[in-house]
Design an enzyme around this catalytic site. Structure first.
Site, PDB file in Angstrom:
ATOM      1  CG  ASP A 124     -49.203  35.869  19.418  1.00  0.00           C
ATOM      2  OD1 ASP A 124     -48.586  35.315  20.346  1.00  0.00           O
ATOM      3  OD2 ASP A 124     -50.445  35.974  19.397  1.00  0.00           O
ATOM      4  CG  ASP A 184     -48.560  31.541  25.899  1.00  0.00           C
ATOM      5  OD1 ASP A 184     -48.664  31.603  27.134  1.00  0.00           O
ATOM      6  OD2 ASP A 184     -49.403  30.988  25.172  1.00  0.00           O
TER       7      ASP A 184
HETATM    8  N1  GLY Z   1     -49.608  30.951  22.468  1.00  0.00           N
HETATM    9  C1  GLY Z   1     -50.902  30.361  22.507  1.00  0.00           C
HETATM   10  C2  GLY Z   1     -50.880  28.935  22.855  1.00  0.00           C
HETATM   11  O1  GLY Z   1     -49.868  28.384  23.220  1.00  0.00           O
HETATM   12  O2  GLY Z   1     -51.931  28.331  22.751  1.00  0.00           O
END
Ligand code: GLY
Length: 402
Positions: A124, A184
């Site tokens: 992330d 994501d």
């Molecule tokens: N990246 C985690 C979410 O979108 O919940």
């Protein structure tokens, strides 16, 4: 024909938002009031958190994330994937208003998460470092921010596996997945593209392109909807599983995942000008915008295949991500007029029907987001990333008008 297109664009630009007298300037004035309120709430929530002896050994909380079911402000430590969004909100307020108050606050909240540049335990990095330090660097050119961004990309690159061709997303759930990659993760590539521009070192760019190509090949179904989690074998590089984690089922279309895909491939086209990324973004947009389960206001339910539609919670965060992505995609695509019209509609609906009253909801801007419905975490509540992409969409809409 050209004149007709010009007037159509003008009409689109001045319709929707202004129909209820909501100019972007006025919306930002409201957002400033609401964020000032949030800034007052943060120290109160922090003090409350510190009072709880259960938290004594935990890392300190630094950034607002969401509201608890009881309406309490949830703060998170810097390692949480959402820690960069509030600093990002503050930078976007500064970007639009030029008010130094926001720069001071943005610098403070950005500094709180600097140690994340060394955190190799997560994918992330882009969400955390690029939405905070990246926005700060774009706006101020502060050279110390550049160093943090470069270090962040170096740390993130350690998660790249050349046999798979992707950056590993999660280290948790090892009982289920050997090398999980989630859709994501596309958003983290923006950081890598930026660092190749900053340093001239093409290795970051190459990792980003490899990840985008592998994801394009393996994450999508024939209708251009995407799986959430693809698990890889690290010896052969082959796909092991196609699963979900936050969606309704493995074969369903989790709304925010579809939004990340749209945003990710639009951004990859901006960075590379590779036409296959533009085509992918257009195909994802077509899946989303023509879906029979997309509500009339274009703010999706949390999953396009949720079993009880229309009695399912919405995900305003997915709406905001789609909206911001469509504004950018409209500048590249032959379907630009349509995308811009749709983006303006989403923006108007979020503004008119999803905004919090000023002084309520601990200072969040948008209501009705859904984090993880299957485990009932953050269902139909305000969540900070919805606010971040909403402000980004507002700024993009304003820039397009000009
Ligand atoms: N990246 C985690 C979410 O979108 O919940």
């Amino acid at each position: 024909m050209k004149t007709f297109k010009f007037f159509l664009l003008l009409l689109i630009a001045f319709s929707t938002l202004s129909s209820k007298g909501q100019t972007v300037k006025r919306i930002f004035a409201d957002a400033e009031k609401q964020t000032s309120f949030m800034l007052d709430q943060v120290p109160l929530a922090k003090a409350e958190w510190l009072k709880d002896t259960k938290n004594a050994k935990k890392p300190n909380v630094v950034s607002p994330r969401s509201l608890s079911p009881e309406g309490k402000l949830n703060l998170v430590a810097s390692k949480d994937w959402t820690s960069g969004f509030f600093p990002g909100v503050l930078w976007l307020l500064y970007d639009f208003t030029g008010n130094k108050k926001w720069e001071t606050q943005a610098r403070e909240f950005t500094a709180n998460i600097e140690n994340e540049k060394m955190n190799a335990g997560t994918h992330d990095m882009g969400f955390k470092i690029y939405n905070s330090f990246g926005q700060g660097y774009r706006i101020t050119n502060d050279p110390s921010y550049k160093e943090v961004i470069i270090q962040g990309a170096k740390t993130l690159s350690k998660r790249f596996n050349p046999i798979v061709g992707c950056i590993r997303s999660w280290d948790h759930s090892r009982d289920k997945w050997g090398f999980p990659v989630i859709i994501d993760n596309m958003l983290n590539l923006e950081l890598l593209f930026a660092v190749t521009r900053m340093t001239g070192d093409s290795s970051f760019y190459k990792i980003a392109v490899s990840h985008a190509n592998t994801t394009l090949k393996n994450h999508f179904r024939s209708d251009f909807s995407s799986y959430h989690v693809v698990d890889y074998d690290t010896i052969t590089g082959k796909v092991e599983k196609k699963n979900t984690h936050q969606g309704f089922s493995h074969e369903s279309s989790w709304a925010r995942g579809q939004a990340w895909g749209l945003y990710g491939y639009t951004m990859c086209y901006r960075e590379t000008k590779d036409p296959k990324y533009l085509l992918q973004a257009e195909n994802i947009a077509s899946f989303l915008l023509n879906h029979p389960n997309l509500p009339k206001d274009l703010v999706p339910y949390w999953d396009f295949d949720a079993p009880n539609i229309p009695n399912e919670p919405r995900d305003a965060s997915a709406g905001a991500v789609i909206c911001s992505a469509l504004f950018e995609l409209s500048t590249f695509s032959k379907n630009g007029i349509d995308y811009r019209k749709k983006a303006n509609q989403i923006l108007a609906n979020l503004t008119n029907d999803y905004r919090s009253a000023i002084g309520a909801n601990k200072g969040f801007l948008l209501l009705h987001s859904t984090g993880t419905k299957p485990t009932n975490i953050e269902v139909d509540v305000p969540i900070i990333y919805a606010d971040y992409y909403y402000l980004e969409a507002l700024i993009r809409s304003q820039k397009l008008r000009k």
